[in-house]
Scaffold this motif. Structure first.
Motif, PDB file in Angstrom:
ATOM      1  N   GLU A 113       8.599   1.485  -8.286  1.00 54.79           N
ATOM      2  CA  GLU A 113       7.158   1.666  -8.457  1.00 54.79           C
ATOM      3  C   GLU A 113       6.379   0.734  -7.539  1.00 54.79           C
ATOM      4  O   GLU A 113       5.366   1.124  -6.944  1.00 54.79           O
ATOM      5  N   LEU A 114       6.837  -0.505  -7.443  1.00 54.43           N
ATOM      6  CA  LEU A 114       6.172  -1.472  -6.565  1.00 54.43           C
ATOM      7  C   LEU A 114       6.272  -1.031  -5.112  1.00 54.43           C
ATOM      8  O   LEU A 114       5.279  -1.045  -4.374  1.00 54.43           O
ATOM      9  N   LEU A 115       7.453  -0.609  -4.692  1.00 49.17           N
ATOM     10  CA  LEU A 115       7.636  -0.177  -3.309  1.00 49.17           C
ATOM     11  C   LEU A 115       6.785   1.056  -2.999  1.00 49.17           C
ATOM     12  O   LEU A 115       6.157   1.139  -1.942  1.00 49.17           O
ATOM     13  N   ALA A 116       6.757   2.005  -3.937  1.00 50.74           N
ATOM     14  CA  ALA A 116       5.934   3.198  -3.735  1.00 50.74           C
ATOM     15  C   ALA A 116       4.462   2.833  -3.678  1.00 50.74           C
ATOM     16  O   ALA A 116       3.695   3.408  -2.894  1.00 50.74           O
ATOM     17  N   GLY A 117       4.047   1.862  -4.501  1.00 51.78           N
ATOM     18  CA  GLY A 117       2.660   1.421  -4.495  1.00 51.78           C
ATOM     19  C   GLY A 117       2.269   0.793  -3.168  1.00 51.78           C
ATOM     20  O   GLY A 117       1.191   1.058  -2.638  1.00 51.78           O
ATOM     21  N   ILE A 118       3.142  -0.029  -2.606  1.00 50.23           N
ATOM     22  CA  ILE A 118       2.865  -0.660  -1.315  1.00 50.23           C
ATOM     23  C   ILE A 118       2.736   0.399  -0.232  1.00 50.23           C
ATOM     24  O   ILE A 118       1.818   0.371   0.591  1.00 50.23           O
ATOM     25  N   ARG A 119       3.660   1.358  -0.228  1.00 47.07           N
ATOM     26  CA  ARG A 119       3.619   2.413   0.792  1.00 47.07           C
ATOM     27  C   ARG A 119       2.350   3.253   0.657  1.00 47.07           C
ATOM     28  O   ARG A 119       1.730   3.634   1.654  1.00 47.07           O
ATOM     29  N   ALA A 120       1.960   3.542  -0.580  1.00 47.28           N
ATOM     30  CA  ALA A 120       0.762   4.347  -0.804  1.00 47.28           C
ATOM     31  C   ALA A 120      -0.487   3.625  -0.319  1.00 47.28           C
ATOM     32  O   ALA A 120      -1.331   4.193   0.378  1.00 47.28           O
ATOM     33  N   VAL A 121      -0.610   2.358  -0.684  1.00 44.67           N
ATOM     34  CA  VAL A 121      -1.774   1.571  -0.281  1.00 44.67           C
ATOM     35  C   VAL A 121      -1.818   1.426   1.236  1.00 44.67           C
ATOM     36  O   VAL A 121      -2.878   1.537   1.861  1.00 44.67           O
ATOM     37  N   ALA A 122      -0.656   1.199   1.851  1.00 44.77           N
ATOM     38  CA  ALA A 122      -0.607   1.042   3.310  1.00 44.77           C
ATOM     39  C   ALA A 122      -1.060   2.304   4.026  1.00 44.77           C
ATOM     40  O   ALA A 122      -1.635   2.241   5.123  1.00 44.77           O
ATOM     41  N   SER A 123      -0.823   3.464   3.411  1.00 43.87           N
ATOM     42  CA  SER A 123      -1.194   4.735   4.037  1.00 43.87           C
ATOM     43  C   SER A 123      -2.631   5.137   3.743  1.00 43.87           C
ATOM     44  O   SER A 123      -3.098   6.175   4.201  1.00 43.87           O
TER      45      SER A 123
END
Length: 223
Positions: free
Chosen positions: A110-120
């Motif tokens: 969830e944390l990794l997906a959150g970082i990727r989402a925010v970065a995009s």
């Protein structure tokens, strides 16, 4: 490669985040900070894509650090990582300009997906959840004194077309793109285009900030 700055006053928490992020081929940690003042300095030096921002830290806390980083107009996006779920900390973080929040007991994926989402450029908070947060805590804000004349319209709304103003209003009410398309009889691609125009014209960083804008300008009132 997504660059990340870790901000937390607990060394073991920072270590855990670093170990997780450095195990990913598409992420790299550019630095660590133990308080908001260090975070601002390191953001200025490294210009990371994402800051994992703790809230409760000695000295300058994560809320004020978020506010100052966002005010600088940098492309860096803030992901609040808090021990507390659905409370005033998350609310204040979003109002300060964060693009989302997660709790510290979230699963690693969830944390990794959150970082990727925010970065995009996406927001890691559902629009309906953002509205519930605002509804819960909007009453904590001081109420403006009654004015003799009606207040002038917020200049951020002046460039919006009638349709875009309608889109901003329903975004503020927590509607998803699919719901907007169905209820307003539009193609979902058209809705996405309208939302993009609203963000660009109002200067909202993402959908979460658009919801807050709808509240701040009076398009949406707390339930």
């Amino acid at each position: 490669m997504t660059t990340v700055l870790i901000v937390d006053d607990q060394p073991m928490q920072r270590f855990g985040f670093r170990m997780l992020l450095e195990s990913q081929d598409d992420m790299t940690v550019v630095g660590e900070a133990s308080n908001g003042t260090e975070a601002i300095r390191l953001v200025d030096r490294h210009r990371p894509d994402v800051v994992l921002m703790d809230i409760r830290m000695p000295g300058l806390d994560g809320i004020e650090a978020t506010r100052r980083i966002v005010a600088n107009g940098d492309r860096t996006r803030i992901l609040i990582v808090t021990t507390f779920d659905l409370d005033e900390y998350a609310y204040e973080g979003l109002r300060a300009g964060a693009s989302g929040f997660l709790v510290k007991d979230a699963q690693p994926e969830e944390l990794l997906a959150g970082i990727r989402a925010v970065a995009s450029g996406d927001a890691v908070v559902a629009p309906s959840l953002t509205r519930r947060l605002l509804d819960a805590y909007i009453h904590h804000l001081p109420q403006p004194a009654a004015a003799a004349a009606p207040p002038e319209e917020d200049p951020r709304l002046s460039s919006l077309t009638e349709r875009e103003r309608e889109i901003l209003t329903v975004v503020g009410q927590g509607w998803t793109n699919t719901e907007i398309a169905e209820r307003l009889h539009l193609a979902e691609s058209t809705v996405k285009t309208h939302v993009g125009h609203v963000l660009a014209k109002t200067g909202a960083r993402d959908r979460v900030q658009a919801v807050i804008l709808a509240y701040d300008t009076g398009l949406v009132s707390p339930a």
